[in-house]
Enzyme design. Structure first.
Site, PDB file in Angstrom:
ATOM      1  N   ASP A   5       0.841  -1.216   0.000  1.00  0.00           N
ATOM      2  CA  ASP A   5       0.000   0.000   0.000  1.00  0.00           C
ATOM      3  C   ASP A   5       0.871   1.258   0.000  1.00  0.00           C
ATOM      4  OD1 ASP A   5      -2.664  -1.409   0.388  1.00  0.00           O
ATOM      5  OD2 ASP A   5      -1.552  -2.135   2.129  1.00  0.00           O
ATOM      6  N   ARG A  28      -7.699 -16.010  -1.016  1.00  0.00           N
ATOM      7  CA  ARG A  28      -7.530 -17.001   0.057  1.00  0.00           C
ATOM      8  C   ARG A  28      -8.823 -17.113   0.862  1.00  0.00           C
ATOM      9  NH1 ARG A  28      -1.637 -14.562   1.655  1.00  0.00           N
ATOM     10  NH2 ARG A  28      -0.362 -15.974   0.438  1.00  0.00           N
ATOM     11  N   ARG A  84     -11.945 -16.464  -0.093  1.00  0.00           N
ATOM     12  CA  ARG A  84     -13.023 -17.109  -0.876  1.00  0.00           C
ATOM     13  C   ARG A  84     -12.792 -18.617  -0.948  1.00  0.00           C
ATOM     14  NH1 ARG A  84     -13.621 -13.963  -6.323  1.00  0.00           N
ATOM     15  NH2 ARG A  84     -15.475 -15.264  -6.548  1.00  0.00           N
ATOM     16  N   HIS A 123      -2.704  -4.495   3.267  1.00  0.00           N
ATOM     17  CA  HIS A 123      -2.254  -5.870   3.015  1.00  0.00           C
ATOM     18  C   HIS A 123      -1.272  -6.169   4.141  1.00  0.00           C
ATOM     19  CE1 HIS A 123      -0.707  -9.453   1.212  1.00  0.00           C
ATOM     20  NE2 HIS A 123       0.498  -8.928   1.061  1.00  0.00           N
TER      21      HIS A 123
HETATM   22  P1  NAD Z   1      13.304 -11.492  -4.559  1.00  0.00           P
HETATM   23  O1  NAD Z   1      14.409 -11.074  -3.633  1.00  0.00           O
HETATM   24  O2  NAD Z   1      13.245 -12.888  -5.042  1.00  0.00           O
HETATM   25  O3  NAD Z   1      13.301 -10.530  -5.831  1.00  0.00           O
HETATM   26  C1  NAD Z   1      13.530  -9.156  -5.768  1.00  0.00           C
HETATM   27  C2  NAD Z   1      14.236  -8.756  -7.042  1.00  0.00           C
HETATM   28  O4  NAD Z   1      14.347  -7.322  -7.061  1.00  0.00           O
HETATM   29  C3  NAD Z   1      15.655  -9.318  -7.158  1.00  0.00           C
HETATM   30  O5  NAD Z   1      15.802 -10.044  -8.374  1.00  0.00           O
HETATM   31  C4  NAD Z   1      16.533  -8.083  -7.128  1.00  0.00           C
HETATM   32  O6  NAD Z   1      17.717  -8.205  -7.902  1.00  0.00           O
HETATM   33  C5  NAD Z   1      15.581  -7.027  -7.680  1.00  0.00           C
HETATM   34  N1  NAD Z   1      15.987  -5.661  -7.360  1.00  0.00           N
HETATM   35  C6  NAD Z   1      16.426  -5.176  -6.174  1.00  0.00           C
HETATM   36  N2  NAD Z   1      16.712  -3.877  -6.302  1.00  0.00           N
HETATM   37  C7  NAD Z   1      16.442  -3.529  -7.578  1.00  0.00           C
HETATM   38  C8  NAD Z   1      16.540  -2.315  -8.298  1.00  0.00           C
HETATM   39  N3  NAD Z   1      16.991  -1.193  -7.728  1.00  0.00           N
HETATM   40  N4  NAD Z   1      16.171  -2.334  -9.592  1.00  0.00           N
HETATM   41  C9  NAD Z   1      15.728  -3.450 -10.197  1.00  0.00           C
HETATM   42  N5  NAD Z   1      15.629  -4.628  -9.557  1.00  0.00           N
HETATM   43  C10 NAD Z   1      15.975  -4.664  -8.260  1.00  0.00           C
HETATM   44  O7  NAD Z   1      11.965 -11.102  -3.781  1.00  0.00           O
HETATM   45  P2  NAD Z   1      10.478 -11.659  -4.105  1.00  0.00           P
HETATM   46  O8  NAD Z   1      10.222 -12.850  -3.258  1.00  0.00           O
HETATM   47  O9  NAD Z   1      10.301 -11.728  -5.573  1.00  0.00           O
HETATM   48  O10 NAD Z   1       9.592 -10.475  -3.505  1.00  0.00           O
HETATM   49  C11 NAD Z   1       9.548  -9.214  -4.153  1.00  0.00           C
HETATM   50  C12 NAD Z   1       8.612  -8.277  -3.387  1.00  0.00           C
HETATM   51  O11 NAD Z   1       7.258  -8.758  -3.474  1.00  0.00           O
HETATM   52  C13 NAD Z   1       8.922  -8.204  -1.882  1.00  0.00           C
HETATM   53  O12 NAD Z   1       8.791  -6.850  -1.458  1.00  0.00           O
HETATM   54  C14 NAD Z   1       7.851  -9.057  -1.259  1.00  0.00           C
HETATM   55  O13 NAD Z   1       7.559  -8.692   0.081  1.00  0.00           O
HETATM   56  C15 NAD Z   1       6.692  -8.727  -2.181  1.00  0.00           C
HETATM   57  N6  NAD Z   1       5.526  -9.649  -2.111  1.00  0.00           N
HETATM   58  C16 NAD Z   1       4.307  -9.079  -2.204  1.00  0.00           C
HETATM   59  C17 NAD Z   1       3.159  -9.844  -2.113  1.00  0.00           C
HETATM   60  C18 NAD Z   1       1.821  -9.157  -2.185  1.00  0.00           C
HETATM   61  O14 NAD Z   1       0.770  -9.737  -1.872  1.00  0.00           O
HETATM   62  N7  NAD Z   1       1.786  -7.914  -2.626  1.00  0.00           N
HETATM   63  C19 NAD Z   1       3.266 -11.240  -1.967  1.00  0.00           C
HETATM   64  C20 NAD Z   1       4.538 -11.812  -1.914  1.00  0.00           C
HETATM   65  C21 NAD Z   1       5.679 -10.997  -1.975  1.00  0.00           C
END
Ligand code: NAD
Length: 316
Positions: A126, A154, A156, A178
């Site tokens: 958010d 989840r 539902r 969230h």
């Molecule tokens: P991850 O560490 O696997 O991937 C993150 C990627 O971002 C990496 O490949 C990294 O190299 C890249 N990165 C970092 N800095 C960067 C930059 N300046 N420019 C470009 N790329 C950059 O992490 P993930 O498991 O894929 O999670 C990513 C995000 O999604 C996290 O913030 C996580 O909390 C979030 N997430 C959100 C939800 C949701 O419901 N919204 C659910 C799961 C995860």
């Protein structure tokens, strides 16, 4: 938005970004898919891997590791990039670091001439969505986050299981942040067109409000459990992002609980938060105003306050 091809740029090719890309490939959701990551080698490898699956897919997609200049004619830029929490780091410090990451991303995206829709998944989603809106200067209808779409899915699923009804016939939402202050407005939850509270009342103890409440706790804690078991959650969010992308490209006017900016709805302004909203080719058409009970409005307001306070702590 271009009419001839559907182009998506994924920034951040980690677990989440690639689950989204993989789900889109399997469902033929776009025609051109660009992968960008600070780790360019990783993005190249991921593009190769996906391309090798094309022969088994019904999609005819162009997939490649690209540059920010490739965002210029994209329809959607999806940001899944982020840094993870360091030992001993506070949530606010992490947020501040992720805000810096977003500056390094949103600025070159805008410089490319991008004029489409931003879809944000990075947590805290958010706040990151609000930051993107501020950094981009875009109208808020074209900047939204995944919000509580996954939490709603989840819920539902669990309610469908509880009532032994296809989840597609369960109409219920998770609203709010969230995160820990999200909640289910039970006054608005229906199975087919019957309110669940009425079903509980008529069931003579077979279904109870307490048991439903326990399901909402399960939803809220799902991410913690998954992270404990396998370190990260990604398939579900990748599919939620794919669903949102379909709603945009299909001009569906679908109601999804995305993170949207409020402009007076539910008595709130400026904050970005998970609310049911109508999503179409132009982004967010409207935030749906549900007739929440007083207690539900209070929960919503607490969730908004929490997000506002967190945002206020940021130095942008
Ligand atoms: P991850 O560490 O696997 O991937 C993150 C990627 O971002 C990496 O490949 C990294 O190299 C890249 N990165 C970092 N800095 C960067 C930059 N300046 N420019 C470009 N790329 C950059 O992490 P993930 O498991 O894929 O999670 C990513 C995000 O999604 C996290 O913030 C996580 O909390 C979030 N997430 C959100 C939800 C949701 O419901 N919204 C659910 C799961 C995860």
């Amino acid at each position: 938005m271009t009419q001839d091809k559907r182009k998506v740029v994924v920034i951040g090719t980690g677990f989440v970004g690639m689950s989204y890309a993989y789900a889109m490939l399997n469902r033929n959701v776009c025609d051109e898919l660009v992968l960008i990551d600070i780790d360019k080698k990783r993005a190249i490898g991921e593009a190769m891997d996906l391309n090798h699956g094309l022969a088994f897919s019904s999609a005819n997609m162009r997939i490649y590791a690209g540059e920010y200049s490739d965002c210029g004619d994209a329809d959607i830029v999806a940001i899944c990039a982020g840094v993870s929490q360091k030992a001993g780091e506070t949530r606010t410090d992490l947020l501040q670091r992720n805000a810096e990451v977003f500056k390094s991303i949103v600025t070159p995206v805008i410089e490319s001439g991008f004029d489409g829709i931003f879809l944000i998944a990075t947590n805290p989603v958010d706040i990151m969505t609000r930051i993107t809106c501020k950094l981009s200067g875009f109208d808020s209808s074209r900047v939204f986050g995944t919000g509580t779409t996954l939490d709603t899915a989840r819920l539902r699923y669990l309610l469908g299981d509880y009532f032994s009804i296809d989840p597609r016939n369960v109409h219920a939402y998770v609203m709010g942040e969230h995160g820990d202050s999200e909640f289910v407005p039970w006054s608005q939850a229906m199975v087919t067109t019957k309110p669940v509270l009425e079903i509980c009342e008529e069931s003579r103890g077979k279904y109870t409000r307490e048991e439903m409440e326990a399901l909402s706790v399960e939803v809220r804690e799902a991410a913690y459990k998954i992270i404990e078991a396998k370190r990260a959650t990604y398939y579900g969010i990748g599919m939620a992002m794919t669903r949102i992308t379909q709603a945009v490209f299909g001009n569906e006017n679908s109601v999804l609980t995305v993170s949207a900016k409020l402009n007076g709805e539910y008595g709130q302004k400026d904050v970005y938060i998970g609310v049911p909203a109508v999503v179409n080719r132009n982004g967010i058409r409207d935030v749906v105003r549900l007739p929440l009970s007083k207690a539900e409005l209070n929960k919503f307001s607490d969730s908004c306050d929490k997000l506002q306070n967190l945002y206020n702590e940021l130095k942008l």
